[in-house]
Write a protein that holds these residues in place. Structure first.
Motif, mmCIF file in Angstrom:
data_model
loop_
_atom_site.group_PDB
_atom_site.id
_atom_site.type_symbol
_atom_site.label_atom_id
_atom_site.label_comp_id
_atom_site.label_asym_id
_atom_site.label_seq_id
_atom_site.Cartn_x
_atom_site.Cartn_y
_atom_site.Cartn_z
ATOM 1 N N ASP A 287 -8.381 9.517 6.536
ATOM 2 C CA ASP A 287 -8.136 9.645 5.097
ATOM 3 C C ASP A 287 -7.499 8.411 4.494
ATOM 4 O O ASP A 287 -7.405 8.304 3.267
ATOM 5 C CB ASP A 287 -7.219 10.847 4.832
ATOM 6 C CG ASP A 287 -7.872 12.155 5.257
ATOM 7 O OD1 ASP A 287 -9.118 12.232 5.211
ATOM 8 O OD2 ASP A 287 -7.134 13.087 5.642
ATOM 9 N N ALA A 288 -6.993 7.495 5.320
ATOM 10 C CA ALA A 288 -6.300 6.320 4.796
ATOM 11 C C ALA A 288 -6.734 5.088 5.579
ATOM 12 O O ALA A 288 -7.139 5.184 6.744
ATOM 13 C CB ALA A 288 -4.790 6.504 4.908
ATOM 14 N N PRO A 289 -6.648 3.918 4.970
ATOM 15 C CA PRO A 289 -7.017 2.671 5.659
ATOM 16 C C PRO A 289 -6.072 2.388 6.834
ATOM 17 O O PRO A 289 -4.907 2.779 6.837
ATOM 18 C CB PRO A 289 -6.878 1.613 4.565
ATOM 19 C CG PRO A 289 -6.951 2.365 3.282
ATOM 20 C CD PRO A 289 -6.332 3.701 3.550
ATOM 21 N N ALA A 326 4.819 -7.212 6.743
ATOM 22 C CA ALA A 326 6.177 -6.925 7.199
ATOM 23 C C ALA A 326 6.380 -5.457 7.559
ATOM 24 O O ALA A 326 7.182 -5.134 8.442
ATOM 25 C CB ALA A 326 7.186 -7.336 6.125
ATOM 26 N N GLN A 327 5.642 -4.534 6.901
ATOM 27 C CA GLN A 327 5.948 -3.112 7.032
ATOM 28 C C GLN A 327 4.973 -2.316 7.893
ATOM 29 O O GLN A 327 5.315 -1.231 8.371
ATOM 30 C CB GLN A 327 6.018 -2.464 5.638
ATOM 31 C CG GLN A 327 7.089 -3.058 4.744
ATOM 32 C CD GLN A 327 7.142 -2.375 3.390
ATOM 33 O OE1 GLN A 327 6.958 -1.169 3.287
ATOM 34 N NE2 GLN A 327 7.386 -3.146 2.336
ATOM 35 N N VAL A 328 3.773 -2.813 8.110
ATOM 36 C CA VAL A 328 2.758 -2.034 8.818
ATOM 37 C C VAL A 328 2.375 -2.751 10.114
ATOM 38 O O VAL A 328 2.063 -3.947 10.092
ATOM 39 C CB VAL A 328 1.506 -1.818 7.948
ATOM 40 C CG1 VAL A 328 0.560 -0.841 8.641
ATOM 41 C CG2 VAL A 328 1.886 -1.311 6.566
ATOM 42 N N SER A 329 2.424 -2.031 11.224
ATOM 43 C CA SER A 329 2.027 -2.602 12.503
ATOM 44 C C SER A 329 0.530 -2.423 12.722
ATOM 45 O O SER A 329 -0.122 -1.622 12.053
ATOM 46 C CB SER A 329 2.803 -1.941 13.637
ATOM 47 O OG SER A 329 2.589 -0.550 13.640
ATOM 48 N N VAL A 330 0.009 -3.174 13.694
ATOM 49 C CA VAL A 330 -1.421 -3.117 13.991
ATOM 50 C C VAL A 330 -1.781 -1.732 14.529
ATOM 51 O O VAL A 330 -1.004 -1.107 15.257
ATOM 52 C CB VAL A 330 -1.798 -4.210 15.010
ATOM 53 C CG1 VAL A 330 -3.278 -4.116 15.386
ATOM 54 C CG2 VAL A 330 -1.480 -5.585 14.441
ATOM 55 N N ASP A 331 -2.974 -1.252 14.172
ATOM 56 C CA ASP A 331 -3.491 0.062 14.565
ATOM 57 C C ASP A 331 -2.722 1.206 13.923
ATOM 58 O O ASP A 331 -2.760 2.341 14.419
ATOM 59 C CB ASP A 331 -3.493 0.243 16.096
ATOM 60 C CG ASP A 331 -4.428 -0.741 16.783
ATOM 61 O OD1 ASP A 331 -5.437 -1.117 16.167
ATOM 62 O OD2 ASP A 331 -4.135 -1.129 17.930
ATOM 63 N N SER A 332 -2.044 0.932 12.806
ATOM 64 C CA SER A 332 -1.300 1.972 12.089
ATOM 65 C C SER A 332 -1.898 2.188 10.711
ATOM 66 O O SER A 332 -2.434 1.257 10.087
ATOM 67 C CB SER A 332 0.179 1.585 11.953
ATOM 68 O OG SER A 332 0.775 1.460 13.218
ATOM 69 N N ILE A 334 -1.759 2.694 6.759
ATOM 70 C CA ILE A 334 -0.850 2.150 5.749
ATOM 71 C C ILE A 334 -0.040 3.285 5.134
ATOM 72 O O ILE A 334 -0.531 4.408 4.981
ATOM 73 C CB ILE A 334 -1.626 1.383 4.658
ATOM 74 C CG1 ILE A 334 -2.541 2.333 3.881
ATOM 75 C CG2 ILE A 334 -2.413 0.236 5.255
ATOM 76 C CD1 ILE A 334 -3.202 1.689 2.660
ATOM 77 N N PRO A 335 1.204 3.050 4.743
ATOM 78 C CA PRO A 335 2.028 4.093 4.116
ATOM 79 C C PRO A 335 1.556 4.365 2.681
ATOM 80 O O PRO A 335 0.867 3.549 2.064
ATOM 81 C CB PRO A 335 3.430 3.491 4.150
ATOM 82 C CG PRO A 335 3.243 2.030 4.273
ATOM 83 C CD PRO A 335 1.968 1.818 5.011
ATOM 84 N N PRO A 336 1.962 5.513 2.136
ATOM 85 C CA PRO A 336 1.501 5.900 0.784
ATOM 86 C C PRO A 336 1.848 4.895 -0.302
ATOM 87 O O PRO A 336 1.157 4.841 -1.332
ATOM 88 C CB PRO A 336 2.210 7.233 0.546
ATOM 89 C CG PRO A 336 2.446 7.786 1.925
ATOM 90 C CD PRO A 336 2.713 6.597 2.781
ATOM 91 N N VAL A 337 2.898 4.099 -0.090
ATOM 92 C CA VAL A 337 3.305 3.163 -1.136
ATOM 93 C C VAL A 337 2.211 2.136 -1.437
ATOM 94 O O VAL A 337 2.160 1.568 -2.525
ATOM 95 C CB VAL A 337 4.623 2.455 -0.731
ATOM 96 C CG1 VAL A 337 4.407 1.531 0.455
ATOM 97 C CG2 VAL A 337 5.203 1.689 -1.905
ATOM 98 N N PHE A 338 1.300 1.919 -0.458
ATOM 99 C CA PHE A 338 0.232 0.930 -0.658
ATOM 100 C C PHE A 338 -1.102 1.571 -1.056
ATOM 101 O O PHE A 338 -2.097 0.857 -1.226
ATOM 102 C CB PHE A 338 0.024 0.117 0.633
ATOM 103 C CG PHE A 338 1.229 -0.676 1.053
ATOM 104 C CD1 PHE A 338 1.783 -1.632 0.213
ATOM 105 C CD2 PHE A 338 1.810 -0.471 2.293
ATOM 106 C CE1 PHE A 338 2.893 -2.363 0.612
ATOM 107 C CE2 PHE A 338 2.907 -1.190 2.698
ATOM 108 C CZ PHE A 338 3.465 -2.136 1.850
ATOM 109 N N TYR A 339 -1.150 2.881 -1.203
ATOM 110 C CA TYR A 339 -2.421 3.552 -1.463
ATOM 111 C C TYR A 339 -3.102 3.035 -2.736
ATOM 112 O O TYR A 339 -4.306 2.721 -2.724
ATOM 113 C CB TYR A 339 -2.212 5.062 -1.588
ATOM 114 C CG TYR A 339 -2.075 5.794 -0.270
ATOM 115 C CD1 TYR A 339 -2.142 5.111 0.942
ATOM 116 C CD2 TYR A 339 -1.872 7.172 -0.232
ATOM 117 C CE1 TYR A 339 -2.015 5.783 2.150
ATOM 118 C CE2 TYR A 339 -1.742 7.856 0.967
ATOM 119 C CZ TYR A 339 -1.810 7.157 2.158
ATOM 120 O OH TYR A 339 -1.693 7.817 3.330
ATOM 121 N N LYS A 340 -2.361 2.976 -3.821
ATOM 122 C CA LYS A 340 -2.966 2.632 -5.112
ATOM 123 C C LYS A 340 -3.537 1.220 -5.087
ATOM 124 O O LYS A 340 -4.702 0.995 -5.498
ATOM 125 C CB LYS A 340 -1.924 2.767 -6.213
ATOM 126 C CG LYS A 340 -2.487 2.469 -7.606
ATOM 127 C CD LYS A 340 -1.427 2.669 -8.684
ATOM 128 C CE LYS A 340 -2.012 2.376 -10.068
ATOM 129 N NZ LYS A 340 -1.003 2.543 -11.148
#
Length: 358
Positions: A287-289, A326-332, A334-340
């Motif tokens: 559901d998310a990148p 800085a905030q997202v590691s590889v194979d993770s 992305i958090p909702p703050v970056f969705y938009k």
């Protein structure tokens, strides 16, 4: 002289590993005085609770034999065997309790000091144990002097206290020797109780002191030099050079794995030259990148280069690229703050693809 210098250099407390290694080899603190105290205590219990009844039964058996000798005729081997078994059974009631007490208290005193373990190395023959010089060092060294001091203290102090305790009863004890056997036993039992109490108290004081001294001496013998501490730390944690090399190899492998994953990306978000983050978004997969690669400086340029070679869109958005790096590691995900922000870029990618397919 060299041995003294070596001991002086051992200023560090023994590590947990060295203590465990010593115990595994059978090198454990053990106080013989604690075992001796346990034996004295067992003897005192026997004197107080078992000796009177056991002695009375044995004396009664002897009285029957001497007062009624006609009942114990020794005319053949069967009669002799019967007499021996009779005396043995009566004596067993007197001897067995003290044996059981000594064995049980001795085992308990050893187990409470150190849990027993099988160490074959302790009983294996070693030529150095036959060295006369090593034997002299054990006898006249610090441990030998301590053992001598404890023995002298026990003999001198206990003898003095017993003499003072029984001084007033000396002549009374001599007179009791010519009285009835029951009186003799009663008198001896009272004196023996006093002696046992004195011996028990003195043995207890020595056992407590020896228990703590034994452990102090054991820890002193296992002290380590600063070099030994450093070497053990290297062995437990690994050589710093080797660990740095392993980390470098791990980073290289992770970097190559990321680079090979870039062609699978849906888009790349970049800060023109310093940062690059490759994202993959397929509706059927999630559901998310997902961040499948990210890099800085040369790695960022390599990610952009591979993306451009494979026709993957590259969007220059410095704040977004720096934040995700800085905030997202590889194979993770992305958090909702970056969705938009990411959703807008993905929409542009899908819109461009639809135009090309028309």
């Amino acid at each position: 002289m060299a041995e003294d210098d070596d001991k002086e250099s051992k200023t560090e407390s023994p590590s947990e590993k060295k203590l465990n290694d010593a115990m595994e080899k059978g090198n454990v603190p053990f106080s013989r005085e604690v075992t001796m105290f346990a034996s004295v205590f067992a003897s005192y219990i026997f004197v107080v609770f078992f000796l009177p009844g056991g002695f009375a039964n044995f004396a009664e058996a002897l009285k029957d034999i001497f007062e009624q000798p006609e009942a114990w005729r020794l005319e053949n081997a069967t009669d002799v065997t019967a007499l021996i078994l009779f005396l043995f059974n009566r004596a067993a009631g007197l001897v067995v309790p003290i044996i059981l007490l000594l064995v049980s208290f001795g085992i308990a005193s050893s187990v409470l000091q150190n849990f027993p373990r099988m160490v074959l190395d302790r009983i294996a023959p070693k030529p150095e144990r036959l060295s006369p010089m090593a034997g002299l060092k054990r006898i006249y060294g610090k441990p030998g002097l301590v053992e001598f001091g404890k023995g002298f203290f026990k003999i001198a102090i206990i003898s003095t206290i017993i003499a003072v305790t029984l001084k007033d009863d000396f002549y009374g004890s001599l007179d009791a020797m010519f009285s009835d056997p029951v009186t003799i036993f009663s008198r001896m039992s009272g004196d023996l109780n006093q002696i046992m109490v004195v011996v028990l108290l003195c043995s207890g004081v020595i056992a407590i002191a020896d228990f703590f001294w034994t452990r102090h001496h054991w820890l002193s013998e296992l002290k380590m030099t600063k070099e030994e501490v450093k070497e053990e730390f290297k062995q437990s944690q690994g050589d710093p050079i080797v660990r740095a090399r392993l980390r470098s190899i791990a980073r290289d492998r992770a970097r190559r794995r990321m680079i090979t994953a870039v062609p699978r990306a849906t888009l790349v978000v970049a800060n023109p030259t310093h940062y690059a983050v490759a994202l993959r978004y397929v509706r059927e997969e999630g559901d998310a990148p997902v961040v499948i690669a990210k890099g800085q400086d040369l790695v960022a340029l390599k990610i952009r280069e591979i993306a451009e070679e494979n026709g993957i869109p590259v969007f220059e958005d410095p704040p977004l690229a720096r934040s995700m790096f800085a905030q997202v590691s590889v194979d993770s995900v992305i958090p909702p703050v970056f969705y938009k922000a990411v959703a807008e870029l993905i929409h542009r990618v899908y819109a461009a693809n639809q135009k090309r397919t028309r």
